[in-house]
Design an enzyme around this catalytic site. Sequence first.
Site, PDB file in Angstrom:
ATOM      1  CB  CYS A   1      13.136 -38.707  -1.720  1.00 32.85           C
ATOM      2  SG  CYS A   1      11.828 -38.194  -2.848  1.00 32.85           S
TER       3      CYS A   1
ATOM      4  CG  ASP B   1      -2.008  -0.998   1.143  1.00 36.82           C
ATOM      5  OD1 ASP B   1      -2.033  -1.719   0.127  1.00 36.82           O
ATOM      6  OD2 ASP B   1      -2.835  -1.064   2.063  1.00 36.82           O
TER       7      ASP B   1
ATOM      8  CE  LYS C   1      -3.344   4.885   5.446  1.00 36.03           C
ATOM      9  NZ  LYS C   1      -4.181   4.090   4.615  1.00 36.03           N
TER      10      LYS C   1
ATOM     11  CG  ASP D   1      -5.949  -2.914   6.627  1.00 35.23           C
ATOM     12  OD1 ASP D   1      -6.659  -2.375   5.764  1.00 35.23           O
ATOM     13  OD2 ASP D   1      -4.760  -3.219   6.442  1.00 35.23           O
TER      14      ASP D   1
ATOM     15  CB  CYS E   1       9.200 -38.151  -0.243  1.00 34.81           C
ATOM     16  SG  CYS E   1      10.262 -36.788   0.270  1.00 34.81           S
TER      17      CYS E   1
ATOM     18  CD  GLU F   1     -13.244  -1.352   7.164  1.00 36.15           C
ATOM     19  OE1 GLU F   1     -14.185  -0.528   7.047  1.00 36.15           O
ATOM     20  OE2 GLU F   1     -12.239  -1.355   6.432  1.00 36.15           O
TER      21      GLU F   1
ATOM     22  CB  SER G   1     -12.536   7.464   1.481  1.00 36.90           C
ATOM     23  OG  SER G   1     -12.219   8.521   0.629  1.00 36.90           O
TER      24      SER G   1
ATOM     25  CB  CYS H   1      11.997 -34.440  -4.077  1.00 37.81           C
ATOM     26  SG  CYS H   1      11.839 -34.394  -2.285  1.00 37.81           S
TER      27      CYS H   1
ATOM     28  CE1 TYR I   1     -16.944   2.972   9.326  1.00 40.28           C
ATOM     29  CE2 TYR I   1     -15.938   0.925  10.035  1.00 40.28           C
ATOM     30  CZ  TYR I   1     -16.242   1.834   9.032  1.00 40.28           C
ATOM     31  OH  TYR I   1     -15.867   1.586   7.743  1.00 40.28           O
TER      32      TYR I   1
ATOM     33  CE  LYS J   1      -8.170   4.280   7.554  1.00 41.27           C
ATOM     34  NZ  LYS J   1      -7.936   3.085   6.762  1.00 41.27           N
TER      35      LYS J   1
ATOM     36  CB  CYS K   1       8.213 -34.569  -3.476  1.00 42.44           C
ATOM     37  SG  CYS K   1       8.743 -36.271  -3.355  1.00 42.44           S
TER      38      CYS K   1
ATOM     39  CD  GLU L   1     -15.218   5.101  15.881  1.00 40.20           C
ATOM     40  OE1 GLU L   1     -15.110   4.537  14.769  1.00 40.20           O
ATOM     41  OE2 GLU L   1     -16.256   5.663  16.244  1.00 40.20           O
TER      42      GLU L   1
HETATM   43  S1  IVH Z   1     -15.375   6.221   9.458  1.00 39.11           S
HETATM   44  C1  IVH Z   1     -17.463   9.062   6.684  1.00 39.11           C
HETATM   45  N1  IVH Z   1     -14.381   4.534  11.219  1.00 39.11           N
HETATM   46  O1  IVH Z   1     -11.243   3.371   6.807  1.00 39.11           O
HETATM   47  C2  IVH Z   1     -16.694   8.273   7.642  1.00 39.11           C
HETATM   48  N2  IVH Z   1     -13.813   4.247   8.958  1.00 39.11           N
HETATM   49  O2  IVH Z   1     -11.117   6.028   4.460  1.00 39.11           O
HETATM   50  C3  IVH Z   1     -16.415   6.932   7.139  1.00 39.11           C
HETATM   51  N3  IVH Z   1     -12.408   2.298   8.517  1.00 39.11           N
HETATM   52  O3  IVH Z   1     -13.018   3.219   3.935  1.00 39.11           O
HETATM   53  C4  IVH Z   1     -15.335   6.200   7.738  1.00 39.11           C
HETATM   54  N4  IVH Z   1     -12.270   1.591  10.601  1.00 39.11           N
HETATM   55  O4  IVH Z   1     -13.689   1.499   5.537  1.00 39.11           O
HETATM   56  C5  IVH Z   1     -14.434   4.891   9.930  1.00 39.11           C
HETATM   57  N5  IVH Z   1     -13.628   3.079  12.875  1.00 39.11           N
HETATM   58  C6  IVH Z   1     -13.687   3.443  11.597  1.00 39.11           C
HETATM   59  C7  IVH Z   1     -13.022   2.707  10.587  1.00 39.11           C
HETATM   60  C8  IVH Z   1     -13.111   3.160   9.278  1.00 39.11           C
HETATM   61  C9  IVH Z   1     -11.912   1.353   9.352  1.00 39.11           C
HETATM   62  C10 IVH Z   1     -12.158   2.355   7.067  1.00 39.11           C
HETATM   63  C11 IVH Z   1     -13.350   2.654   6.232  1.00 39.11           C
HETATM   64  C12 IVH Z   1     -12.922   3.697   5.232  1.00 39.11           C
HETATM   65  C13 IVH Z   1     -11.492   3.938   5.558  1.00 39.11           C
HETATM   66  C14 IVH Z   1     -11.188   5.411   5.680  1.00 39.11           C
END
Ligand code: IVH
Length: 669
Positions: free
Chosen positions: A407, A32, A308, A114, A427, A168, A81, A404, A220, A112, A422, A110
Amino acid sequence: MEADQRRMITLRDEIRKLDYHYYVLDDPLISDTEYDRLMWELCQLEQKYPADVPPDSPTQRVGGKPREGFRTVKHSTALLSLENAFSFADLQEFDRRIRRVVPQASYLVELKIDGVSVAITYEEGILARAATRGDGINGEDVTANVRTIKSIPLRLHDPLKRLEVRGEIFMPKREFLRLNTEKEEKGERVFANPRNAAAGSLRQLDPAVTAGRALAAFVYDILLLEEYSLSSQEEMLLFLQEQGLPTNPLTKSCDTIQDVYEFCLEYEEKRHELPYEIDGMVVKLNPLAPRTQLGQTARSPRWAIAYKFAAEEKTTVLRGIELNVGRTGIITPTALLDPVQLAGTTVARASLHNFDLIKEKDIRIGDHVLVHKAGDIIPEIIRPLKEERTGQEQEQEILAPEECPVCHSQVVRLEGEVAYRCENINCPARLKESLVFFASRDAMDIEGLGPAVVNQLVDRGLVNDIADLYTLTMESLLELERMGPKSAQNLLDALEKSKQRPLHRLLTALGIRHIGAKTARALTQEITSMEQFFEMQADDYMAIPEVGPKMAESLVNFFAEPRNRQTILRLKELGLPMQEFNSGSSTAADLPWKGKTFVLTGTLASMTRKEASEKIEALGGKTSASVSKKTAYVVVGDEPGSKYDRAVALGVPILDEKHFLQLLQENGQ
Ligand code: IVH
């Protein structure tokens, strides 16, 4: 100037290709961070030449393209996003902007998660629809798959008229590890990280596949809620929790941006202890009312920001490759590295998974390589740093072995798989597993020959080949720990008894890839003695309706390996008849239940469901899970299910246990 134009074109092409791999194939080509770097470079250039930005530039798009096969659904509210913050200064800037409008701002921070962003709609309290985020406007309808996720309730605690939430879906680290290990053992491509694994699992056309993967979720955000009013993010999470929805408890309410930052740093440290992956923190303005006032940019709201975490990647040197043969014969390459500290541990080895990956990434011994931990667990090479090459790196590519390493038997690669294997069942790397499988119930059913005995037999050199089992004596068995004369005699008796098993059991016991008990039975209805297998070509196998190209290829490879043939001949010498005596010399067409389908429902007192199916199959019949007009009989045991009602409704003949047994007996079973 011209160079900039050329660079922009190259970048767009490259990013399009990366997007396709990432979003459509769920198989990212680079990390990423590296992707972000390319995207950032393109954005910088496009800002310099705004007039030259074509509408189809990857920068003009918000997210992924829905993949064919799923219905597209339009979200009722766009799924936005977030802007990213990478430093305390970025957070302070965000805080300043907010406080201009909301001087008394407080935040809820909160984790985030993944994973994959989804919108889930409940109508009258019942889960009605679930869709992936897609490009934020349109997503894919994944309702059937989301229903299989256990933490997502199908019914809310209250019959709310309409509630649409965003959350998520993610794959816990342990499940990611399990799934990739399983994929590797099956010779399949592994997932690059838990997020891709979650996306790949969610976007399965068959919901049963999704159900087999332990996905989880946190919600969330509320996209739409009728007849309720909530005043803060904290209250919203509480409300969602009260409705039975999964919310993440690890949040913190903060009055200052310093507190926010400290909480972010706390979890940047603790992230490795969590059972799921997080890639940052989300900072949200806690009160909901001022959010509308703050508004949003084209793709993200102004009231929240994502902090991030720095990617955990390190550079080290690849010193060599080690080849390992797994218990199923798969040969996997492991990278030997100069040790580096990475995500909390010292890493000196990294999984390379398979030889395709080495080729794709063009990794060479001596290279400086970028490493990370997939799913926070598995050290992996992201890519070699080609710019660091001095010319000293081993010129030759790292090639898949032809034999292999343990063996020296031939190595084969099956169509559609990434793994090299193998083929020799004896083996040493595979032998223990081969023996345990050989003795298992569906195979030769040798009682008393479990892993504990097998381990000792191999470790003491008493068994070096499957056929050696039939040369064991009382004397040799008594050498084993916890083996008295009585259990030794029992084992010898069980071995003797197993010699009389029909050919399909032996064929199953050989553990040939893709050839399970069912296929083995189909094969031996046509091919009734073992020697015939030595002569068969792929086409001959394919003439049997149940046998597909993968199975045919696997059979040919297996019988082509001289060591396997040798073992089979030894087994014959040791007294295994190697004939399918169920059907004797008769052909399958002569079997009494050929073409008849049976459906079993309820519990039978005298045998398990599996035993009943085996008996039916031995007479040429088939078992099916569902009743149709074509079903020959429905066999009804204790506490039958809805299949019984369906049989009655369709007028399909019904057999109770007594009559079923009678019918079996009449046909010699
Ligand atoms: S809030 C309008 N809260 O992170 C607010 N996003 O771009 C929308 N994500 O695509 C997002 N944990 O899928 C929010 N506790 C959390 C999150 C969360 C993961 C993801 C979400 C979004 C990306 C942020």
